[in-house]
Design an enzyme around this catalytic site. Structure first.
Site, PDB file in Angstrom:
ATOM      1  N   GLU A   7       0.867  -1.187   0.000  1.00  0.00           N
ATOM      2  CA  GLU A   7       0.000   0.000   0.000  1.00  0.00           C
ATOM      3  C   GLU A   7       0.899   1.232   0.000  1.00  0.00           C
ATOM      4  O   GLU A   7       2.111   1.116   0.250  1.00  0.00           O
ATOM      5  CB  GLU A   7      -0.911  -0.019   1.235  1.00  0.00           C
ATOM      6  N   SER A  43       7.158  -3.491   3.532  1.00  0.00           N
ATOM      7  CA  SER A  43       7.776  -4.528   4.377  1.00  0.00           C
ATOM      8  C   SER A  43       6.823  -4.974   5.483  1.00  0.00           C
ATOM      9  O   SER A  43       6.741  -6.161   5.811  1.00  0.00           O
ATOM     10  CB  SER A  43       9.054  -3.986   5.037  1.00  0.00           C
ATOM     11  N   THR A  89       2.386  -5.126  -9.866  1.00  0.00           N
ATOM     12  CA  THR A  89       2.994  -5.478 -11.146  1.00  0.00           C
ATOM     13  C   THR A  89       1.942  -6.227 -11.963  1.00  0.00           C
ATOM     14  O   THR A  89       1.262  -7.106 -11.430  1.00  0.00           O
ATOM     15  CB  THR A  89       4.256  -6.335 -10.915  1.00  0.00           C
ATOM     16  N   GLU A 108       7.234 -16.797  -0.652  1.00  0.00           N
ATOM     17  CA  GLU A 108       8.397 -17.678  -0.491  1.00  0.00           C
ATOM     18  C   GLU A 108       8.833 -18.252  -1.839  1.00  0.00           C
ATOM     19  O   GLU A 108      10.028 -18.280  -2.143  1.00  0.00           O
ATOM     20  CB  GLU A 108       8.020 -18.816   0.464  1.00  0.00           C
ATOM     21  N   ILE A 145      33.504  -2.181 -16.960  1.00  0.00           N
ATOM     22  CA  ILE A 145      34.330  -2.769 -18.034  1.00  0.00           C
ATOM     23  C   ILE A 145      33.954  -2.155 -19.388  1.00  0.00           C
ATOM     24  O   ILE A 145      34.795  -2.026 -20.274  1.00  0.00           O
ATOM     25  CB  ILE A 145      34.183  -4.320 -18.025  1.00  0.00           C
ATOM     26  N   GLY A 180      33.027   4.230 -21.199  1.00  0.00           N
ATOM     27  CA  GLY A 180      32.023   5.240 -21.544  1.00  0.00           C
ATOM     28  C   GLY A 180      30.850   4.651 -22.317  1.00  0.00           C
ATOM     29  O   GLY A 180      29.703   5.073 -22.145  1.00  0.00           O
ATOM     30  N   GLU A 236       9.800  -8.488  -3.461  1.00  0.00           N
ATOM     31  CA  GLU A 236       9.579  -9.691  -2.603  1.00  0.00           C
ATOM     32  C   GLU A 236      10.380  -9.593  -1.308  1.00  0.00           C
ATOM     33  O   GLU A 236      10.849 -10.596  -0.773  1.00  0.00           O
ATOM     34  CB  GLU A 236       9.959 -11.015  -3.264  1.00  0.00           C
TER      35      GLU A 236
HETATM   36  C1  LIG Z   1       8.779  -2.104  -9.469  1.00  0.00           C
HETATM   37  C2  LIG Z   1       8.087  -2.632  -8.259  1.00  0.00           C
HETATM   38  C3  LIG Z   1       7.159  -3.648  -8.395  1.00  0.00           C
HETATM   39  C4  LIG Z   1       6.471  -4.129  -7.265  1.00  0.00           C
HETATM   40  N1  LIG Z   1       5.491  -5.088  -7.433  1.00  0.00           N
HETATM   41  C5  LIG Z   1       4.727  -5.447  -6.368  1.00  0.00           C
HETATM   42  C6  LIG Z   1       3.595  -6.326  -6.525  1.00  0.00           C
HETATM   43  O1  LIG Z   1       3.349  -6.854  -7.627  1.00  0.00           O
HETATM   44  N2  LIG Z   1       2.791  -6.558  -5.451  1.00  0.00           N
HETATM   45  C7  LIG Z   1       3.050  -6.023  -4.220  1.00  0.00           C
HETATM   46  O2  LIG Z   1       2.292  -6.279  -3.283  1.00  0.00           O
HETATM   47  N3  LIG Z   1       4.129  -5.212  -4.024  1.00  0.00           N
HETATM   48  C8  LIG Z   1       4.965  -4.901  -5.068  1.00  0.00           C
HETATM   49  N4  LIG Z   1       6.033  -4.048  -4.884  1.00  0.00           N
HETATM   50  C9  LIG Z   1       6.267  -3.467  -3.561  1.00  0.00           C
HETATM   51  C10 LIG Z   1       7.498  -4.058  -2.891  1.00  0.00           C
HETATM   52  O3  LIG Z   1       7.212  -5.354  -2.440  1.00  0.00           O
HETATM   53  C11 LIG Z   1       7.859  -3.083  -1.736  1.00  0.00           C
HETATM   54  O4  LIG Z   1       8.335  -1.883  -2.318  1.00  0.00           O
HETATM   55  C12 LIG Z   1       8.912  -3.692  -0.838  1.00  0.00           C
HETATM   56  O5  LIG Z   1       8.378  -4.762  -0.090  1.00  0.00           O
HETATM   57  C13 LIG Z   1       9.471  -2.635   0.156  1.00  0.00           C
HETATM   58  O6  LIG Z   1       8.440  -1.968   0.806  1.00  0.00           O
HETATM   59  P1  LIG Z   1       8.433  -0.357   0.878  1.00  0.00           P
HETATM   60  O7  LIG Z   1       8.675   0.152  -0.493  1.00  0.00           O
HETATM   61  O8  LIG Z   1       7.168   0.051   1.543  1.00  0.00           O
HETATM   62  O9  LIG Z   1       9.657   0.005   1.770  1.00  0.00           O
HETATM   63  P2  LIG Z   1       9.622   0.151   3.367  1.00  0.00           P
HETATM   64  O10 LIG Z   1       8.993  -1.037   3.973  1.00  0.00           O
HETATM   65  O11 LIG Z   1       9.068   1.479   3.700  1.00  0.00           O
HETATM   66  O12 LIG Z   1      11.172   0.136   3.691  1.00  0.00           O
HETATM   67  C14 LIG Z   1      12.000   1.293   3.512  1.00  0.00           C
HETATM   68  C15 LIG Z   1      13.417   0.929   3.952  1.00  0.00           C
HETATM   69  O13 LIG Z   1      13.416   0.561   5.341  1.00  0.00           O
HETATM   70  C16 LIG Z   1      13.960  -0.748   5.493  1.00  0.00           C
HETATM   71  N5  LIG Z   1      13.224  -1.432   6.563  1.00  0.00           N
HETATM   72  C17 LIG Z   1      11.887  -1.571   6.694  1.00  0.00           C
HETATM   73  N6  LIG Z   1      11.579  -2.272   7.805  1.00  0.00           N
HETATM   74  C18 LIG Z   1      12.759  -2.608   8.384  1.00  0.00           C
HETATM   75  C19 LIG Z   1      13.125  -3.347   9.545  1.00  0.00           C
HETATM   76  N7  LIG Z   1      12.219  -3.935  10.335  1.00  0.00           N
HETATM   77  N8  LIG Z   1      14.447  -3.475   9.834  1.00  0.00           N
HETATM   78  C20 LIG Z   1      15.375  -2.912   9.039  1.00  0.00           C
HETATM   79  N9  LIG Z   1      15.107  -2.217   7.920  1.00  0.00           N
HETATM   80  C21 LIG Z   1      13.814  -2.071   7.590  1.00  0.00           C
HETATM   81  C22 LIG Z   1      13.755  -1.427   4.154  1.00  0.00           C
HETATM   82  O14 LIG Z   1      14.665  -2.497   3.962  1.00  0.00           O
HETATM   83  C23 LIG Z   1      14.005  -0.269   3.198  1.00  0.00           C
HETATM   84  O15 LIG Z   1      15.392  -0.098   3.045  1.00  0.00           O
HETATM   85  C24 LIG Z   1       6.761  -3.601  -5.990  1.00  0.00           C
HETATM   86  C25 LIG Z   1       7.749  -2.606  -5.854  1.00  0.00           C
HETATM   87  C26 LIG Z   1       8.405  -2.130  -6.962  1.00  0.00           C
HETATM   88  C27 LIG Z   1       9.438  -1.038  -6.791  1.00  0.00           C
END
Ligand SMILES: Cc1cc2nc3c(=O)[nH]c(=O)nc-3n(C[C@H](O)[C@H](O)[C@H](O)COP(=O)(O)OP(=O)(O)OC[C@H]3O[C@@H](n4cnc5c(N)ncnc54)[C@H](O)[C@@H]3O)c2cc1C
Length: 401
Positions: free
Chosen positions: A131, A136, A162, A258, A355, A358, A381
């Site tokens: 959302e 995460s 996606t 998974e 490698i 430019g 994922e």
């Molecule tokens: C091109 C693209 C396609 C996607 N396709 C799908 C899809 O088909 N379906 C779907 O449901 N989602 C999809 N996603 C979403 C994707 O799964 C999320 O972007 C991803 O899980 C990270 O969540 P976030 O962007 O909210 O980052 P956040 O959860 O906000 O995290 C931000 C940063 O904080 C870090 N962080 C967060 N929590 C912790 C913690 N507990 N400890 C340490 N570090 C932490 C993260 O590692 C990251 O570096 C897609 C994303 C992209 C960019």
């Protein structure tokens, strides 16, 4: 030695499938990838050919018209496809996850209804957990399904789907509060439910109460669409609940993710293999100071390190796929494979880019595209930090004093 990323112990069927896919990638994907990527065009012809080859049904059971192949076969196919163009693997990835969830957790009616049409690619799946405010932290989902006399009404905003516009089935994870006093009140992930939502392809208000705005403009991973999904009083029957029972969506999605992790690892392996191929080719053609750059030890050592990383990532990805196929719990090995394959992929593409000198910075160069693809694998994922969380929890479970 043989070439990199070869897999020991494959069956004749697996070997044949991989040979077919490799030939398809070399003939129909690699020559078209650059143009489709730069014009951000959905690969319609390639998708049609994948339907003909049977790739949409590769893991779906034979009783439903699929090939009934293992996760390992699927992962190796994905590795080959991503070697050609990651966006094409994106088209089948979400479909594969949804098919896996229905096969494993769907009711008999849901399996009979969806799987035969998913095997031919007539129905193509996307899945939606993320959302605007969360990715995460899945248990924090806010989009809510409220019980009504006829079924459920869904309200809220989903993000990053996606294939959101080009799929005609979306598996959406939402909150279904089981009510105050329910034994799940203090366990938010137990109040999540996956709905299987049939929808037409396209953007705009595709169904009353469901809007798919246009594509999100991304840094790479072009061609394949990634969208939001806005629910506003969207009505759906209770029969759309995956498995028929509310409150089980979190574990269903985690099972899907998974296998998705193995698949992201496979994509990373495919991109890294391609980056290596481009680099070792270029290093033999480009001369400086009177000899091919491959003969400068600094470049030769880069190639050696890149190849070692390609091989290590491939082995871990294969190991994770085989663990899942054998029915073992594989969250730790899948997390490890995803972590190392995506991190190594980023490093290998970066070295291949250097490698190229430019030329690598020119949009004409294939490595320029790979440089934009690799970062997505660090995020999709589950980010590397989330993989480390899963791995460390698993280790502490196993090595508990
Ligand atoms: C091109 C693209 C396609 C996607 N396709 C799908 C899809 O088909 N379906 C779907 O449901 N989602 C999809 N996603 C979403 C994707 O799964 C999320 O972007 C991803 O899980 C990270 O969540 P976030 O962007 O909210 O980052 P956040 O959860 O906000 O995290 C931000 C940063 O904080 C870090 N962080 C967060 N929590 C912790 C913690 N507990 N400890 C340490 N570090 C932490 C993260 O590692 C990251 O570096 C897609 C994303 C992209 C960019």
């Amino acid at each position: 030695m043989t070439r990199l990323a070869r897999t020991a112990g494959l069956t004749e069927v697996q070997t044949d499938i991989l040979a077919t896919v490799r030939a398809f990638v070399d003939r129909e994907i690699i020559p078209n990838a650059q143009e489709l990527e730069h014009s951000d065009t959905y690969p319609t012809d390639i998708v049609e050919r994948m339907k003909e080859i049977g790739l949409f049904g590769i893991t779906i059971g034979e009783e439903y018209g699929g090939l009934g192949e293992s996760l390992l076969t699927y992962a190796l196919v994905v590795e080959e496809i991503a070697r050609g163009w990651m966006s094409v693997s994106g088209v089948i990835n979400t479909h594969f996850i949804v098919a896996h969830m229905i096969s494993r957790h769907g009711t008999e009616t849901q399996k009979a209804h969806y799987l035969p049409k998913m095997a031919t690619g007539e129905i193509r799946g996307s899945f939606s957990m993320s959302e605007p405010d969360l990715g995460s932290d899945v248990a924090a989902i806010k989009t809510r399904a409220t019980r009504t006399d006829e079924g459920y009404t869904i309200d809220g905003a989903k993000m990053w789907l996606t294939n959101g516009a080009t799929s005609n089935l979306t598996a959406v994870l939402v909150k279904t509060d089981l009510g105050a006093g329910s034994h799940n009140e203090d366990k938010p992930h137990k109040n999540l439910t996956t709905f299987l939502i049939d929808k037409p392809e396209g953007t705009g208000e595709v169904l009353p109460g469901l809007t798919i705005p246009g594509k999100i403009d991304k840094m790479g991973y072009k061609g394949v669409d990634t969208t939001e999904a806005l629910f506003d009083g969207f009505r759906v029957g209770a029969d759309a609940i995956l498995g028929g029972e509310p409150g089980k969506g979190f574990s269903h999605m985690m099972d899907g993710i998974e296998v998705g992790r193995v698949n992201v690892a496979a994509r990373a392996c495919g991109i890294a293999v391609r980056a290596f191929e481009l680099a070792i080719g270029y290093a033999q053609q480009r001369s400086t100071f009177g000899k091919p750059i491959a003969e400068h030890q600094a470049i030769a050592f880069k190639l050696a390190e890149m190849a070692t990383k390609v091989e290590a990532a491939h082995l871990m990805m294969v190991n994770a796929a085989r663990a899942k196929d054998s029915g073992e719990r594989n969250d730790v090995v899948a997390g490890m494979a995803k972590l190392i394959a995506s991190e190594y992929c980023a490093e290998v593409t970066q070295e291949a880019f250097r490698i190229h000198g430019g030329f690598g910075y020119s949009k004409e160069a294939e490595i320029e595209r790979l440089m934009r693809e690799a970062p997505f694998l660090l995020i999709g994922e589950g980010t590397s930090e989330i993989q480390k969380t899963i791995i460390s929890k698993g280790l502490l479970r196993e090595y508990r004093l």
